[in-house]
Scaffold this motif. Structure first.
Motif, PDB file in Angstrom:
ATOM      1  N   VAL A 283       0.832  -1.202   0.000  1.00 32.62           N
ATOM      2  CA  VAL A 283       0.000   0.000   0.000  1.00 32.62           C
ATOM      3  C   VAL A 283       0.866   1.251   0.000  1.00 32.62           C
ATOM      4  O   VAL A 283       0.622   2.191  -0.772  1.00 32.62           O
ATOM      5  CB  VAL A 283      -0.952  -0.003   1.216  1.00 32.62           C
ATOM      6  N   ASN A 284       1.902   1.284   0.836  1.00 31.49           N
ATOM      7  CA  ASN A 284       2.760   2.460   0.899  1.00 31.49           C
ATOM      8  C   ASN A 284       3.473   2.712  -0.422  1.00 31.49           C
ATOM      9  O   ASN A 284       3.628   3.862  -0.853  1.00 31.49           O
ATOM     10  CB  ASN A 284       3.782   2.308   2.027  1.00 31.49           C
ATOM     11  N   ALA A 285       3.905   1.642  -1.090  1.00 31.88           N
ATOM     12  CA  ALA A 285       4.574   1.793  -2.385  1.00 31.88           C
ATOM     13  C   ALA A 285       3.613   2.328  -3.439  1.00 31.88           C
ATOM     14  O   ALA A 285       3.978   3.173  -4.262  1.00 31.88           O
ATOM     15  CB  ALA A 285       5.160   0.448  -2.828  1.00 31.88           C
ATOM     16  N   CYS A 286       2.374   1.854  -3.406  1.00 27.46           N
ATOM     17  CA  CYS A 286       1.379   2.325  -4.372  1.00 27.46           C
ATOM     18  C   CYS A 286       0.998   3.777  -4.114  1.00 27.46           C
ATOM     19  O   CYS A 286       0.821   4.565  -5.051  1.00 27.46           O
ATOM     20  CB  CYS A 286       0.135   1.440  -4.318  1.00 27.46           C
ATOM     21  N   LEU A 287       0.877   4.149  -2.843  1.00 29.36           N
ATOM     22  CA  LEU A 287       0.548   5.529  -2.517  1.00 29.36           C
ATOM     23  C   LEU A 287       1.655   6.474  -2.963  1.00 29.36           C
ATOM     24  O   LEU A 287       1.392   7.613  -3.373  1.00 29.36           O
ATOM     25  CB  LEU A 287       0.304   5.675  -1.008  1.00 29.36           C
ATOM     26  N   ALA A 288       2.901   6.014  -2.896  1.00 25.43           N
ATOM     27  CA  ALA A 288       4.020   6.839  -3.338  1.00 25.43           C
ATOM     28  C   ALA A 288       3.972   7.066  -4.849  1.00 25.43           C
ATOM     29  O   ALA A 288       4.413   8.103  -5.348  1.00 25.43           O
ATOM     30  CB  ALA A 288       5.342   6.181  -2.949  1.00 25.43           C
ATOM     31  N   ARG A 289       3.424   6.093  -5.572  1.00 24.08           N
ATOM     32  CA  ARG A 289       3.317   6.211  -7.034  1.00 24.08           C
ATOM     33  C   ARG A 289       2.079   6.987  -7.464  1.00 24.08           C
ATOM     34  O   ARG A 289       2.079   7.617  -8.524  1.00 24.08           O
ATOM     35  CB  ARG A 289       3.240   4.816  -7.679  1.00 24.08           C
ATOM     36  N   ASP A 290       1.020   6.890  -6.676  1.00 27.74           N
ATOM     37  CA  ASP A 290      -0.270   7.454  -7.081  1.00 27.74           C
ATOM     38  C   ASP A 290      -0.713   8.525  -6.096  1.00 27.74           C
ATOM     39  O   ASP A 290      -1.306   8.226  -5.061  1.00 27.74           O
ATOM     40  CB  ASP A 290      -1.320   6.329  -7.144  1.00 27.74           C
TER      41      ASP A 290
ATOM     42  N   CYS B  45      -1.340  -1.017  -8.643  1.00 28.13           N
ATOM     43  CA  CYS B  45      -1.486   0.277  -9.316  1.00 28.13           C
ATOM     44  C   CYS B  45      -2.322   0.139 -10.588  1.00 28.13           C
ATOM     45  O   CYS B  45      -3.077   1.057 -10.947  1.00 28.13           O
ATOM     46  CB  CYS B  45      -0.116   0.860  -9.645  1.00 28.13           C
ATOM     47  N   ALA B  46      -2.196  -0.992 -11.268  1.00 34.10           N
ATOM     48  CA  ALA B  46      -2.990  -1.231 -12.478  1.00 34.10           C
ATOM     49  C   ALA B  46      -4.479  -1.309 -12.144  1.00 34.10           C
ATOM     50  O   ALA B  46      -5.325  -0.843 -12.912  1.00 34.10           O
ATOM     51  CB  ALA B  46      -2.535  -2.518 -13.164  1.00 34.10           C
TER      52      ALA B  46
ATOM     53  N   VAL C 299      -1.161 -12.040  -5.600  1.00 29.62           N
ATOM     54  CA  VAL C 299      -0.222 -12.892  -4.868  1.00 29.62           C
ATOM     55  C   VAL C 299       1.085 -12.123  -4.735  1.00 29.62           C
ATOM     56  O   VAL C 299       1.740 -11.814  -5.739  1.00 29.62           O
ATOM     57  CB  VAL C 299       0.009 -14.231  -5.595  1.00 29.62           C
ATOM     58  N   ASN C 300       1.463 -11.807  -3.516  1.00 29.88           N
ATOM     59  CA  ASN C 300       2.655 -10.996  -3.266  1.00 29.88           C
ATOM     60  C   ASN C 300       3.896 -11.888  -3.183  1.00 29.88           C
ATOM     61  O   ASN C 300       4.465 -12.100  -2.114  1.00 29.88           O
ATOM     62  CB  ASN C 300       2.482 -10.183  -1.975  1.00 29.88           C
ATOM     63  N   GLU C 301       4.322 -12.387  -4.343  1.00 33.72           N
ATOM     64  CA  GLU C 301       5.543 -13.193  -4.398  1.00 33.72           C
ATOM     65  C   GLU C 301       6.732 -12.307  -4.742  1.00 33.72           C
ATOM     66  O   GLU C 301       7.751 -12.312  -4.052  1.00 33.72           O
ATOM     67  CB  GLU C 301       5.408 -14.315  -5.423  1.00 33.72           C
ATOM     68  N   HIS C 302       6.599 -11.537  -5.824  1.00 31.47           N
ATOM     69  CA  HIS C 302       7.626 -10.579  -6.223  1.00 31.47           C
ATOM     70  C   HIS C 302       7.069  -9.183  -5.973  1.00 31.47           C
ATOM     71  O   HIS C 302       6.101  -8.771  -6.620  1.00 31.47           O
ATOM     72  CB  HIS C 302       8.007 -10.774  -7.690  1.00 31.47           C
ATOM     73  N   PHE C 303       7.692  -8.467  -5.046  1.00 31.62           N
ATOM     74  CA  PHE C 303       7.135  -7.202  -4.550  1.00 31.62           C
ATOM     75  C   PHE C 303       6.857  -6.204  -5.669  1.00 31.62           C
ATOM     76  O   PHE C 303       5.748  -5.652  -5.750  1.00 31.62           O
ATOM     77  CB  PHE C 303       8.084  -6.592  -3.521  1.00 31.62           C
ATOM     78  N   ASP C 304       7.821  -5.953  -6.534  1.00 30.77           N
ATOM     79  CA  ASP C 304       7.632  -4.948  -7.593  1.00 30.77           C
ATOM     80  C   ASP C 304       6.485  -5.328  -8.525  1.00 30.77           C
ATOM     81  O   ASP C 304       5.726  -4.460  -8.976  1.00 30.77           O
ATOM     82  CB  ASP C 304       8.916  -4.769  -8.398  1.00 30.77           C
TER      83      ASP C 304
END
Length: 205
Positions: free
Chosen positions: A20-27, A177-178, A165-170
């Motif tokens: 969530v934090n990574a997505c908020l940083a992008r959006d 985000c999509a 599925v959160n296997e690979h974070f990126d």
């Protein structure tokens, strides 16, 4: 135009907050609703940043006053989303994201059926347990209880619109985000957002 309400849920240890934090940083078009909780802060957690930490009596007072958009008892502690954290932002046209559990998500969907919901799964039970251990904050007995609670939580994945599925974070960040981007392109949203353009395009020659 009213904003979109996003719900993100996951079992403890699935990496929900990091995603969530990574997505908020992008959006920048999404704001995070900070939940209230009756539990004490964990090491590194700060009031009004990770949670609004309040006592059980104060939490009960807010329940009685109808202040919560949703609330639930999770791992023996109360968690909830205050109405004041959600309604004004949606009314102002801002998208709002809720990090809540399946119980809270069910309450929110009953009130806002058009909310977009996402469930995060770990790649395996072993990975989930390893992530719990890395926190270094809980005893083995507590982790065993959390793992059992995680199985119960994951059994409700089919109540959500999307599953990541959160296997690979990126990769998982990109997928979340999509979802946000796609929801803004739905016909109803675009028809409202571009009403003047569509009207102009459809004017007969």
């Amino acid at each position: 135009m009213r904003g979109t309400l996003y719900i993100v849920a996951a079992p403890s240890g699935a990496g929900k907050s990091s995603l969530v934090n990574a997505c908020l940083a992008r959006d920048p078009n999404i704001c995070l609703s900070i939940s209230f909780t009756s539990r004490d802060p964990r090491p590194g957690e700060r009031h009004a940043e990770h949670y609004h930490f309040i006592g059980r009596e104060e939490f009960q007072r807010m329940i009685d006053a109808g202040d919560f958009f949703e609330h639930a008892l999770v791992h023996g502690d109360w968690k909830g989303t205050a109405r004041q954290s959600v309604e004004p932002q949606l009314a102002a046209g801002r998208d709002v994201l809720l990090e809540i559990d399946w119980q809270g998500a069910r309450q929110v969907r009953a009130q806002v059926p058009e909310a977009v919901s996402v469930f995060i799964l770990p790649p395996s039970r072993e990975a989930l347990l390893e992530r719990m251990r890395k926190r270094g904050q809980d005893s083995e007995a507590v982790m065993a209880a959390r793992l059992a609670a995680a199985r119960e939580e994951m059994s409700h994945y089919d109540e959500f619109d999307y599953v990541i599925v959160n296997e690979h974070f990126d990769t998982a960040v990109g997928e979340m985000c999509a979802i946000f981007a796609a929801s803004r392109l739905r016909r109803e949203a675009q028809a409202s957002r571009h009403a003047d353009l569509i009207a102009a395009l459809l004017v007969p020659d």
